[in-house]
Write a protein that holds these residues in place. Structure first.
Motif, PDB file in Angstrom:
ATOM      1  N   ARG A   7      -3.934   6.179   3.410  1.00 20.40           N
ATOM      2  CA  ARG A   7      -4.997   5.141   3.041  1.00 20.40           C
ATOM      3  C   ARG A   7      -4.325   3.926   4.140  1.00 20.40           C
ATOM      4  NH1 ARG A   7      -2.870   1.748  -2.267  1.00 20.40           N
ATOM      5  NH2 ARG A   7      -4.471  -0.189  -2.257  1.00 20.40           N
ATOM      6  N   ARG A  17      -8.336   2.386   4.827  1.00 20.99           N
ATOM      7  CA  ARG A  17      -8.911   3.777   4.879  1.00 20.99           C
ATOM      8  C   ARG A  17      -9.765   2.976   3.834  1.00 20.99           C
ATOM      9  NH1 ARG A  17     -12.848   6.654   4.758  1.00 20.99           N
ATOM     10  NH2 ARG A  17     -12.972   8.745   3.395  1.00 20.99           N
ATOM     11  N   GLU A  18      -9.760   1.835   3.113  1.00 26.99           N
ATOM     12  CA  GLU A  18     -10.427   1.195   1.990  1.00 26.99           C
ATOM     13  C   GLU A  18     -10.551  -0.312   2.271  1.00 26.99           C
ATOM     14  OE1 GLU A  18     -11.978   2.547  -0.847  1.00 26.99           O
ATOM     15  OE2 GLU A  18     -11.448   4.346  -0.787  1.00 26.99           O
ATOM     16  N   ASP A  21      -8.631  -2.741   1.135  1.00 27.03           N
ATOM     17  CA  ASP A  21      -6.930  -3.190   1.984  1.00 27.03           C
ATOM     18  C   ASP A  21      -7.539  -3.727   2.502  1.00 27.03           C
ATOM     19  OD1 ASP A  21      -6.323  -1.580  -0.296  1.00 27.03           O
ATOM     20  OD2 ASP A  21      -6.487   0.359   0.543  1.00 27.03           O
ATOM     21  N   TYR A  65       0.549  -1.255   0.021  1.00 29.79           N
ATOM     22  CA  TYR A  65       0.074   0.352  -0.444  1.00 29.79           C
ATOM     23  C   TYR A  65       1.019   1.089  -0.025  1.00 29.79           C
ATOM     24  CZ  TYR A  65      -3.406  -3.255   1.792  1.00 29.79           C
ATOM     25  OH  TYR A  65      -4.224  -4.960   2.232  1.00 29.79           O
TER      26      TYR A  65
END
Length: 85
Positions: A61, A72-73, A76, A49
């Motif tokens: 992130r 964050r996602e 991921d 990442y």
């Protein structure tokens, strides 16, 4: 490996969290049990990442804090779980 999933907010943004259960309560040889596994996880996140500036920098992130990885996602987080489960 057992992992506890959750969510949290940082600077108002939702993050997905995972707490790998690798640390015991007792110290072994003056070091935390599982610290090498944790470092391997951190290194994998950096390679996958990119670098993280840490928990106190907005809009990252991913980062680590409080024995958890914060993403964050959701995708991921899912990749992390697939790698380390």
């Amino acid at each position: 490996m057992d992992m506890t999933l959750g969510e949290g907010r940082v600077y108002g943004a939702r993050y997905y969290t995972v707490e790998p259960e690798i640390f015991g309560t007792a110290l072994r040889d003056g070091d935390w049990p599982g610290i090498d596994i944790w470092r391997n996880m951190e290194n994998w996140c950096i390679e996958t990442y990119g670098e993280s500036k840490g928990a106190f920098e907005p809009s990252q992130r991913w980062y680590t804090n409080s024995s958890r990885f914060w993403f964050r996602e959701k995708k991921d987080l899912e990749w992390f779980i697939l790698k380390w489960q």
